[in-house]
Design a protein around this motif. Structure first.
Motif, mmCIF file in Angstrom:
data_model
loop_
_atom_site.group_PDB
_atom_site.id
_atom_site.type_symbol
_atom_site.label_atom_id
_atom_site.label_comp_id
_atom_site.label_asym_id
_atom_site.label_seq_id
_atom_site.Cartn_x
_atom_site.Cartn_y
_atom_site.Cartn_z
ATOM 1 N N ARG A 8 0.865 -1.172 0.000
ATOM 2 C CA ARG A 8 0.000 0.000 0.000
ATOM 3 C C ARG A 8 0.904 1.225 0.000
ATOM 4 O O ARG A 8 1.836 1.315 0.805
ATOM 5 N N ASN A 9 0.658 2.170 -0.913
ATOM 6 C CA ASN A 9 1.512 3.353 -0.967
ATOM 7 C C ASN A 9 0.991 4.443 -0.028
ATOM 8 O O ASN A 9 -0.018 4.262 0.673
ATOM 9 N N ALA A 10 1.664 5.579 -0.020
ATOM 10 C CA ALA A 10 1.334 6.663 0.905
ATOM 11 C C ALA A 10 -0.043 7.247 0.654
ATOM 12 O O ALA A 10 -0.615 7.917 1.525
ATOM 13 N N HIS A 11 -0.605 7.011 -0.534
ATOM 14 C CA HIS A 11 -1.930 7.527 -0.881
ATOM 15 C C HIS A 11 -3.034 6.503 -0.614
ATOM 16 O O HIS A 11 -4.191 6.734 -0.977
ATOM 17 N N GLY A 12 -2.669 5.362 -0.011
ATOM 18 C CA GLY A 12 -3.645 4.335 0.307
ATOM 19 C C GLY A 12 -3.968 3.412 -0.838
ATOM 20 O O GLY A 12 -4.881 2.579 -0.728
ATOM 21 N N GLN A 13 -3.236 3.505 -1.943
ATOM 22 C CA GLN A 13 -3.476 2.659 -3.100
ATOM 23 C C GLN A 13 -2.665 1.372 -2.979
ATOM 24 O O GLN A 13 -1.520 1.395 -2.532
ATOM 25 N N THR A 14 -3.255 0.257 -3.380
ATOM 26 C CA THR A 14 -2.548 -1.018 -3.329
ATOM 27 C C THR A 14 -1.956 -1.341 -4.691
ATOM 28 O O THR A 14 -2.475 -0.923 -5.732
ATOM 29 N N GLU A 20 13.817 -5.351 -5.345
ATOM 30 C CA GLU A 20 15.235 -5.629 -5.538
ATOM 31 C C GLU A 20 16.044 -4.457 -4.995
ATOM 32 O O GLU A 20 15.839 -3.308 -5.396
ATOM 33 N N ASN A 21 16.940 -4.765 -4.046
ATOM 34 C CA ASN A 21 17.808 -3.741 -3.450
ATOM 35 C C ASN A 21 17.016 -2.544 -2.928
ATOM 36 O O ASN A 21 17.364 -1.379 -3.166
ATOM 37 N N HIS A 22 15.942 -2.843 -2.185
ATOM 38 C CA HIS A 22 15.101 -1.819 -1.544
ATOM 39 C C HIS A 22 14.362 -0.938 -2.544
ATOM 40 O O HIS A 22 13.810 0.092 -2.164
ATOM 41 N N ARG A 23 14.349 -1.329 -3.809
ATOM 42 C CA ARG A 23 13.586 -0.607 -4.822
ATOM 43 C C ARG A 23 12.517 -1.534 -5.387
ATOM 44 O O ARG A 23 12.755 -2.728 -5.589
ATOM 45 N N ILE A 24 11.342 -0.971 -5.636
ATOM 46 C CA ILE A 24 10.210 -1.756 -6.122
ATOM 47 C C ILE A 24 9.877 -1.320 -7.543
ATOM 48 O O ILE A 24 9.637 -0.130 -7.803
ATOM 49 N N LEU A 42 9.500 2.584 -6.907
ATOM 50 C CA LEU A 42 9.201 3.038 -5.558
ATOM 51 C C LEU A 42 10.296 2.605 -4.608
ATOM 52 O O LEU A 42 11.002 1.626 -4.851
ATOM 53 N N SER A 43 10.429 3.325 -3.515
ATOM 54 C CA SER A 43 11.354 2.923 -2.457
ATOM 55 C C SER A 43 10.626 2.025 -1.469
ATOM 56 O O SER A 43 9.456 2.277 -1.131
ATOM 57 N N ARG A 44 11.294 0.992 -1.003
ATOM 58 C CA ARG A 44 10.696 0.089 -0.024
ATOM 59 C C ARG A 44 10.234 0.860 1.215
ATOM 60 O O ARG A 44 9.197 0.532 1.807
ATOM 61 N N GLU A 45 10.964 1.893 1.596
ATOM 62 C CA GLU A 45 10.640 2.653 2.798
ATOM 63 C C GLU A 45 9.374 3.489 2.642
ATOM 64 O O GLU A 45 8.805 3.947 3.635
ATOM 65 N N ASP A 46 8.900 3.665 1.422
ATOM 66 C CA ASP A 46 7.733 4.517 1.179
ATOM 67 C C ASP A 46 6.425 3.745 1.075
ATOM 68 O O ASP A 46 5.376 4.344 0.801
ATOM 69 N N VAL A 47 6.465 2.436 1.283
ATOM 70 C CA VAL A 47 5.252 1.629 1.175
ATOM 71 C C VAL A 47 5.082 0.764 2.418
ATOM 72 O O VAL A 47 6.031 0.536 3.174
ATOM 73 N N THR A 48 3.863 0.280 2.614
ATOM 74 C CA THR A 48 3.553 -0.678 3.669
ATOM 75 C C THR A 48 3.304 -2.034 3.027
ATOM 76 O O THR A 48 2.474 -2.148 2.115
ATOM 77 N N LEU A 49 4.033 -3.036 3.476
ATOM 78 C CA LEU A 49 3.844 -4.370 2.916
ATOM 79 C C LEU A 49 2.499 -4.947 3.335
ATOM 80 O O LEU A 49 2.061 -4.787 4.477
ATOM 81 N N LEU A 50 1.850 -5.621 2.403
ATOM 82 C CA LEU A 50 0.626 -6.359 2.655
ATOM 83 C C LEU A 50 0.927 -7.849 2.519
ATOM 84 O O LEU A 50 2.019 -8.237 2.093
ATOM 85 N N SER A 51 -0.042 -8.685 2.860
ATOM 86 C CA SER A 51 0.120 -10.100 2.543
ATOM 87 C C SER A 51 0.434 -10.209 1.059
ATOM 88 O O SER A 51 -0.226 -9.569 0.233
ATOM 89 N N PRO A 52 1.451 -11.002 0.673
ATOM 90 C CA PRO A 52 1.880 -11.005 -0.727
ATOM 91 C C PRO A 52 0.878 -11.633 -1.685
ATOM 92 O O PRO A 52 1.048 -11.541 -2.899
ATOM 93 N N CYS A 53 -0.171 -12.256 -1.171
ATOM 94 C CA CYS A 53 -1.237 -12.793 -2.008
ATOM 95 C C CYS A 53 -2.543 -12.699 -1.239
ATOM 96 O O CYS A 53 -2.551 -12.473 -0.022
ATOM 97 N N VAL A 54 -3.648 -12.871 -1.962
ATOM 98 C CA VAL A 54 -4.980 -12.822 -1.345
ATOM 99 C C VAL A 54 -5.657 -14.162 -1.631
ATOM 100 O O VAL A 54 -6.377 -14.309 -2.620
#
Length: 259
Positions: A8-14, A20-24, A42-54
């Motif tokens: 999920r990014n800073a704007h709430g979008q998934t 790779e190397n902290h870059r998405i 994107l930078s890894r530090e700028d997003v929130t990880l979610l479950s990798p699958c649903v």
């Protein structure tokens, strides 16, 4: 070797992409369908990880490791022994495990390998099964242990393991993973509690996919939790559980108090 994540990014979008190397590299399309790399980094530090699958379901195995089978005095099964956990039980890395409101008893962790299904799978052979495995992740198969045998007439596997937040999956899906040479390590507040080789599995990932696909159709994104080995224990409120598998990453979740 691609490491897939959902975020999920800073704007709430998934979204989803390759880390790779902290870059998405964010991808367009569908992770389990046609996915193409986009222009957005994107930078890894700028997003929130979610479950990798649903997943539509989590299939969780019991008694799938020789060491635990021997400790319990159980014979090795001839077919995978499993229960079904609902999709509402799934959370990702960093999300809190919520203690059920009406339950004050023991809650247990189980660090395990997770198989992520990549395409619809029904009645496949063991030789075909690897083609249906998208990749692998870590899972903490959480249990409200005192509910399991609360009623002596019926073991309540689904109830005790199916609460919201009781399937912690992440942090990523690793496509190219050699499970034969990996260990599952579970730490509770930094103290190692489990450290067991995946090579000790009774049913290999391919065998699990094949045999379970003969019992039910597995959908893209579904997860098979491969079972745990010795070292299962309880989690106190506020404690942190880390499930680590070399080549995949570290899944970390805190047990919160009652909701």
């Amino acid at each position: 070797m691609k490491t897939w994540i959902r975020f999920r990014n800073a704007h709430g979008q998934t979204g989803f992409g390759v880390l790779e190397n902290h870059r998405i590299t964010q991808y367009d399309g569908e992770m389990f369908g046609t996915a193409t790399p986009g222009a957005k980094l994107l930078s890894r530090e700028d997003v929130t990880l979610l479950s990798p699958c649903v997943p539509t379901k989590v299939v969780a195995l019991w008694n799938n490791f020789h060491a635990l089978s021997e400790k319990l005095g159980k014979a090795a099964p001839s077919h995978p022994l499993f229960l079904i956990k609902p999709p509402t039980s799934v959370i990702g890395h960093g999300e809190p495990i919520q203690r059920p409101k009406a339950y004050n008893g023991k809650i247990a962790y189980e660090g395990e390998l997770a198989i992520v299904i990549g395409k619809r799978c029904s009645n496949v052979s063991a030789e075909e099964a690897d083609d249906y495995i998208f990749g692998y992740s870590c899972i903490n198969d959480v249990t409200a242990a005192e509910l399991l045998n609360e009623d002596p007439n019926f073991a309540q596997w689904c109830r005790s393991k199916g609460f919201d937040t009781f399937s912690c999956i992440g942090p990523a899906i690793q496509r190219d993973f050699d499970w034969r040479n990996a260990h599952v390590i579970t730490r509770l507040d930094g103290v190692e509690r489990q450290n067991y080789p995946l090579s000790d599995m009774i049913f290999s990932p391919a065998q699990q996919v094949s045999l379970i696909s003969q019992d039910m159709t597995l959908e893209p994104g579904d997860v098979i939790a491969c079972g745990t080995s010795v070292g299962v224990g309880s989690i106190k409120d506020g404690a942190t559980v880390e499930v680590s598998i070399g080549g995949i990453g570290v899944l970390s979740n805190v047990l919160a108090g009652g909701v």
